[in-house]
Design an enzyme around this catalytic site. Structure first.
Site, PDB file in Angstrom:
ATOM      1  N   SER A   1       0.731  -1.237   0.154  1.00 50.24           N
ATOM      2  CA  SER A   1       0.096   0.505   0.253  1.00 50.24           C
ATOM      3  C   SER A   1       0.912   1.441   0.105  1.00 50.24           C
ATOM      4  O   SER A   1       0.328   1.622  -0.686  1.00 50.24           O
ATOM      5  CB  SER A   1      -0.986   0.063   1.001  1.00 50.24           C
ATOM      6  OG  SER A   1      -1.877  -1.343   0.625  1.00 50.24           O
ATOM      7  N   GLY A   2       1.535   1.009   0.816  1.00 52.53           N
ATOM      8  CA  GLY A   2       2.452   2.806   0.845  1.00 52.53           C
ATOM      9  C   GLY A   2       3.498   2.558   0.050  1.00 52.53           C
ATOM     10  O   GLY A   2       3.941   3.838  -0.379  1.00 52.53           O
TER      11      GLY A   2
ATOM     12  N   TYR B   1      -5.576  -8.450  17.345  1.00 53.17           N
ATOM     13  CA  TYR B   1      -6.154  -8.625  16.423  1.00 53.17           C
ATOM     14  C   TYR B   1      -6.019 -10.216  15.407  1.00 53.17           C
ATOM     15  O   TYR B   1      -7.524 -10.174  15.233  1.00 53.17           O
ATOM     16  CB  TYR B   1      -5.023  -7.762  15.336  1.00 53.17           C
ATOM     17  CG  TYR B   1      -4.909  -6.261  15.774  1.00 53.17           C
ATOM     18  CD1 TYR B   1      -6.106  -5.278  14.828  1.00 53.17           C
ATOM     19  CD2 TYR B   1      -4.343  -5.621  16.078  1.00 53.17           C
ATOM     20  CE1 TYR B   1      -6.017  -3.917  15.075  1.00 53.17           C
ATOM     21  CE2 TYR B   1      -4.312  -3.972  16.769  1.00 53.17           C
ATOM     22  CZ  TYR B   1      -5.361  -3.206  15.612  1.00 53.17           C
ATOM     23  OH  TYR B   1      -5.102  -1.832  15.911  1.00 53.17           O
ATOM     24  N   ILE B   2      -5.333 -10.674  15.015  1.00 54.27           N
ATOM     25  CA  ILE B   2      -5.184 -11.563  14.466  1.00 54.27           C
ATOM     26  C   ILE B   2      -5.617 -12.256  14.984  1.00 54.27           C
ATOM     27  O   ILE B   2      -6.095 -13.511  14.450  1.00 54.27           O
ATOM     28  CB  ILE B   2      -3.574 -11.918  13.286  1.00 54.27           C
ATOM     29  CG1 ILE B   2      -3.628 -11.032  12.413  1.00 54.27           C
ATOM     30  CG2 ILE B   2      -3.505 -12.905  12.550  1.00 54.27           C
ATOM     31  CD1 ILE B   2      -1.831 -10.746  11.807  1.00 54.27           C
TER      32      ILE B   2
ATOM     33  N   LYS C   1      -8.728 -11.366   4.411  1.00 54.11           N
ATOM     34  CA  LYS C   1      -9.843 -11.370   5.883  1.00 54.11           C
ATOM     35  C   LYS C   1     -10.902 -10.893   6.028  1.00 54.11           C
ATOM     36  O   LYS C   1     -11.761 -11.710   6.671  1.00 54.11           O
ATOM     37  CB  LYS C   1      -8.064 -10.899   6.926  1.00 54.11           C
ATOM     38  CG  LYS C   1      -8.946 -11.286   8.508  1.00 54.11           C
ATOM     39  CD  LYS C   1     -10.277  -9.753   8.893  1.00 54.11           C
ATOM     40  CE  LYS C   1      -9.471  -8.246   8.718  1.00 54.11           C
ATOM     41  NZ  LYS C   1      -8.117  -7.700   9.050  1.00 54.11           N
TER      42      LYS C   1
ATOM     43  N   CYS D   1      -5.298  -7.214   5.049  1.00 51.30           N
ATOM     44  CA  CYS D   1      -7.115  -7.254   4.957  1.00 51.30           C
ATOM     45  C   CYS D   1      -8.269  -7.466   4.389  1.00 51.30           C
ATOM     46  O   CYS D   1      -9.256  -7.532   4.845  1.00 51.30           O
ATOM     47  CB  CYS D   1      -6.948  -5.131   4.751  1.00 51.30           C
ATOM     48  SG  CYS D   1      -5.202  -4.956   5.718  1.00 51.30           S
TER      49      CYS D   1
ATOM     50  N   ALA E   1      14.726  -6.899  -4.395  1.00 49.37           N
ATOM     51  CA  ALA E   1      15.970  -5.832  -4.221  1.00 49.37           C
ATOM     52  C   ALA E   1      16.906  -5.989  -2.610  1.00 49.37           C
ATOM     53  O   ALA E   1      16.010  -5.780  -1.874  1.00 49.37           O
ATOM     54  CB  ALA E   1      15.054  -4.263  -4.612  1.00 49.37           C
TER      55      ALA E   1
ATOM     56  N   CYS F   1      -2.043  -5.922   2.485  1.00 50.09           N
ATOM     57  CA  CYS F   1      -3.610  -5.497   2.343  1.00 50.09           C
ATOM     58  C   CYS F   1      -4.066  -6.798   1.460  1.00 50.09           C
ATOM     59  O   CYS F   1      -5.317  -7.294   2.278  1.00 50.09           O
ATOM     60  CB  CYS F   1      -3.475  -3.929   2.761  1.00 50.09           C
ATOM     61  SG  CYS F   1      -5.412  -3.323   2.752  1.00 50.09           S
TER      62      CYS F   1
ATOM     63  N   TYR G   1      -2.981  -2.901  -9.083  1.00 50.37           N
ATOM     64  CA  TYR G   1      -1.475  -2.973  -8.617  1.00 50.37           C
ATOM     65  C   TYR G   1      -0.870  -2.694  -9.409  1.00 50.37           C
ATOM     66  O   TYR G   1      -0.106  -1.651  -9.378  1.00 50.37           O
ATOM     67  CB  TYR G   1      -1.163  -3.072  -7.152  1.00 50.37           C
ATOM     68  CG  TYR G   1      -1.753  -2.866  -5.799  1.00 50.37           C
ATOM     69  CD1 TYR G   1      -3.024  -3.319  -6.119  1.00 50.37           C
ATOM     70  CD2 TYR G   1      -1.421  -2.166  -4.945  1.00 50.37           C
ATOM     71  CE1 TYR G   1      -3.580  -2.406  -4.335  1.00 50.37           C
ATOM     72  CE2 TYR G   1      -1.391  -1.728  -3.710  1.00 50.37           C
ATOM     73  CZ  TYR G   1      -3.592  -1.820  -3.338  1.00 50.37           C
ATOM     74  OH  TYR G   1      -3.977  -1.462  -2.436  1.00 50.37           O
TER      75      TYR G   1
ATOM     76  N   GLY H   1      -3.680 -13.234  21.975  1.00 52.78           N
ATOM     77  CA  GLY H   1      -5.171 -12.104  22.254  1.00 52.78           C
ATOM     78  C   GLY H   1      -5.129 -10.995  21.945  1.00 52.78           C
ATOM     79  O   GLY H   1      -5.865 -10.216  21.724  1.00 52.78           O
TER      80      GLY H   1
ATOM     81  N   GLU I   1      -9.217 -12.302  15.357  1.00 51.92           N
ATOM     82  CA  GLU I   1     -10.093 -12.408  14.348  1.00 51.92           C
ATOM     83  C   GLU I   1     -10.302 -13.382  13.679  1.00 51.92           C
ATOM     84  O   GLU I   1     -11.543 -14.159  13.026  1.00 51.92           O
ATOM     85  CB  GLU I   1      -9.646 -10.749  12.890  1.00 51.92           C
ATOM     86  CG  GLU I   1     -10.000  -9.405  13.345  1.00 51.92           C
ATOM     87  CD  GLU I   1      -9.010  -8.858  12.542  1.00 51.92           C
ATOM     88  OE1 GLU I   1      -9.170  -7.733  12.548  1.00 51.92           O
ATOM     89  OE2 GLU I   1      -7.701  -9.059  11.764  1.00 51.92           O
TER      90      GLU I   1
ATOM     91  N   HIS J   1     -33.413   6.754  13.678  1.00 55.49           N
ATOM     92  CA  HIS J   1     -33.269   6.334  14.738  1.00 55.49           C
ATOM     93  C   HIS J   1     -34.912   5.464  13.811  1.00 55.49           C
ATOM     94  O   HIS J   1     -35.241   6.030  12.707  1.00 55.49           O
ATOM     95  CB  HIS J   1     -35.183   7.243  15.042  1.00 55.49           C
ATOM     96  CG  HIS J   1     -35.194   6.106  16.133  1.00 55.49           C
ATOM     97  ND1 HIS J   1     -34.594   5.414  16.987  1.00 55.49           N
ATOM     98  CD2 HIS J   1     -37.029   5.623  16.113  1.00 55.49           C
ATOM     99  CE1 HIS J   1     -35.675   4.250  18.122  1.00 55.49           C
ATOM    100  NE2 HIS J   1     -37.011   4.404  17.044  1.00 55.49           N
TER     101      HIS J   1
ATOM    102  N   THR K   1      -2.966  -0.491   6.946  1.00 53.69           N
ATOM    103  CA  THR K   1      -3.004   0.071   6.035  1.00 53.69           C
ATOM    104  C   THR K   1      -2.855   1.733   5.261  1.00 53.69           C
ATOM    105  O   THR K   1      -2.219   2.589   4.486  1.00 53.69           O
ATOM    106  CB  THR K   1      -3.422  -0.069   5.205  1.00 53.69           C
ATOM    107  OG1 THR K   1      -3.081  -2.206   4.930  1.00 53.69           O
ATOM    108  CG2 THR K   1      -3.631  -0.236   3.223  1.00 53.69           C
TER     109      THR K   1
ATOM    110  N   GLU L   1     -27.544   5.275  16.500  1.00 56.60           N
ATOM    111  CA  GLU L   1     -27.582   6.577  17.233  1.00 56.60           C
ATOM    112  C   GLU L   1     -27.851   7.196  18.814  1.00 56.60           C
ATOM    113  O   GLU L   1     -27.893   7.852  19.297  1.00 56.60           O
ATOM    114  CB  GLU L   1     -29.715   6.534  17.408  1.00 56.60           C
ATOM    115  CG  GLU L   1     -29.696   5.939  18.278  1.00 56.60           C
ATOM    116  CD  GLU L   1     -31.829   5.314  17.580  1.00 56.60           C
ATOM    117  OE1 GLU L   1     -31.975   6.618  18.403  1.00 56.60           O
ATOM    118  OE2 GLU L   1     -32.581   4.727  17.740  1.00 56.60           O
TER     119      GLU L   1
ATOM    120  N   ALA M   1      -9.951  -0.584  13.149  1.00 51.74           N
ATOM    121  CA  ALA M   1     -10.876  -1.425  13.328  1.00 51.74           C
ATOM    122  C   ALA M   1     -10.269  -2.880  13.728  1.00 51.74           C
ATOM    123  O   ALA M   1      -9.426  -3.332  13.456  1.00 51.74           O
ATOM    124  CB  ALA M   1     -12.180  -1.376  12.369  1.00 51.74           C
TER     125      ALA M   1
END
Ligand code: NDP
Length: 452
Positions: free
Chosen positions: A15-16, A179-180, A51, A48, A115, A43, A99, A177, A183, A438, A312, A443, A342
């Protein structure tokens, strides 16, 4: 005759790297990008994107069950792992192609090989052996899954492998315990795999707000995940039918598959950074200043390889700031504060700003905390027990909002908009003035009352 082959050489088409390479090429610079794997990086290829497709796949199972409470009758429902895996890989390949196209369409050259640095202005392409020079070089090689060195560790899979399993195991033991681990436990449990998640701490998602961590653990249990706390693996033994993992408290767990989700590390080994005078920290991450400049003045680094905030959109923002610094009118440093993020557990978690503990540490008793927790409407009819939890933290008399935490369906979507509010410095009064939509889950964020 130009002094160098390229103005900018980017190592890594994630991504970067791709965003930086494309933007520099659009500014008329002569750019090349090297990528040893598929363009798209973690990603797109092994993070991401695939996943999230797996999370969708797991959620359909729960939705089908819930649908019966909504009047649908369904017969003969089956899940086919291979069909999901293959359609995800088709999509990964399509995105990876985009990409490559984006780089080439903007005039950048893509080298599909690894490289490594020869010196501060020269890289060697390791398959062809070709050496190319560049005035500036950007390191955007990302990170790789990492596991502790335990006996039998070679028997475990890591996140890269989880997308490509030949078949779903009957049971899985996920270590970690974070993120990965959290999830993927939700993914496998949702696909009917008997799932154990073993974590060395006493609440999942270290670093998150304590109450959010509590809900995360409870929700894993509601998915049928057997969460074991305060244990760390010491050995993995292969048996006839699977594996037995021994833990530091002497306990053992038998399973068909062991998945180590114990973190990621910068992918800097063997990159030849020492040949270029680029310094790394004790974990191998490239050390950069706020402009992403390394200890070698013509070399920059963005994304997970710098181990700042490993997400990302952050790598993309760092890349954009880097291009502005190098080729724009003024230097640009990306501001890493208040990044909304998230966790795609089930239900997911959306967070922006400080946890309650961080806010108390920084502002003492000058904070106000608002919380609510309830069973969302959709869950009541579907007879699902998981709860939605919201926490809003304000600071000072003016009650500027400095942290928002949501556990519940759609929280990643909601937190994106709330991230704007926190970044803009809005106050609780601004939230209170906003009329509710609502009936929605979101809300509740404009009707919160202070914790008594
Ligand atoms: P995390 O750092 O989130 O979690 C690693 C887990 O492994 C932690 O629970 C950690 O424990 C545990 N651990 C570390 N070392 C050991 C050990 N020696 N023995 C036992 N357990 C150990 O890393 P992940 O790999 O889950 O994710 C890496 C990064 O990728 C994340 O930090 C995030 O930046 C990014 N990511 C983001 C996602 C998203 O935005 N939704 C999704 C996936 C990844 P402890 O907590 O005690 O240190």
């Amino acid at each position: 005759m130009p002094k160098y082959d390229y103005d900018l050489f980017v190592i890594g088409a994630g991504s970067g790297g791709v965003r930086s390479g494309r933007m520099a090429a659009q500014k008329g610079k002569k750019v090349a990008v090297a990528e040893e794997s598929k363009p798209g990086g973690t990603c797109v290829v092994r993070g991401c994107v695939p996943k999230k497709y797996l999370v969708y796949g797991a959620e359909f199972g729960a939705s089908i069950k819930a649908a019966q409470k909504y009047g649908w009758s369904l017969d003969n429902v089956k899940f086919d792992w291979a069909a999901l895996r293959d359609s995800i890989q088709d999509e990964v390949n399509r995105l990876s192609g985009i990409y490559s196209d984006v780089l080439e369409r903007n005039g950048a050259t893509l080298y599909s090989e690894r490289a490594e640095f020869v010196d501060a202005h020269t890289v060697r392409l390791t398959t062809s052996g070709k050496e190319v020079t560049a005035k500036n070089i950007l390191i955007a090689v990302g990170g790789r899954p990492w596991m502790p060195d335990i006996k039998g560790g070679e028997h475990a899979i890591m996140s890269d492998d989880a997308f490509l399993l030949d078949e779903l195991p009957e049971s899985i033991l996920i270590i970690g315990g974070g993120y990965i681990a959290s999830e993927f436990a939700g993914i496998f449990a949702g696909m009917g795999v008997k799932t154990v998640q073993a974590y060395r701490g006493d609440a999942l998602l270290n670093g998150f707000d304590d109450e959010v961590r509590g809900y995360a653990g409870e929700h894993q249990k509601l998915l049928g995940i057997d969460v074991r706390y305060n244990i760390s693996p010491t050995e993995i033994k292969k048996t006839k039918g699977g594996y037995i993992v021994t833990f530091d408290d002497g306990s053992k767990i038998g399973t068909d598959l062991v998945f180590m989700a114990t973190g990621r590390k910068a992918h800097t080994p063997d990159l030849g950074l020492e040949n270029a005078g680029v310094k790394v920290d004790k974990n191998g991450a490239v050390i950069v200043d706020k402009y992403s400049q390394t200890s070698a003045k013509n070399i920059y680094a963005v994304g997970d390889v710098t181990d700042r905030v490993n997400l990302t959109p952050v790598a993309i923002r760092e890349g954009m700031a880097f291009v502005e610094t190098l080729y724009g009118e003024e230097k640009d440093a990306y501001d890493h504060s208040d990044i909304a993020s998230a966790v795609f557990t089930r239900p997911p978690i959306g967070v922006v700003g400080m946890s309650e503990a961080e806010a108390r540490k920084e502002h003492g008793d000058k904070i106000t905390v608002y919380t609510t927790s309830f069973r969302p409407m959709k869950n009541i009819l579907a007879d699902k027990q998981d709860k939605c939890f919201m926490k809003l933290i304000t600071q000072g008399k003016k009650e500027r909002v400095i942290g928002i935490h949501i556990v519940g369906d759609d929280s990643p979507e909601i937190i994106q908009a709330l991230g704007i509010c926190v970044k803009a410095g809005l106050t609780k009064a601004d939230f209170d003035r906003t009329c509710a939509v609502h009936p929605t889950l979101a809300e509740e964020i404009v009707t919160l009352k202070a914790k008594s």
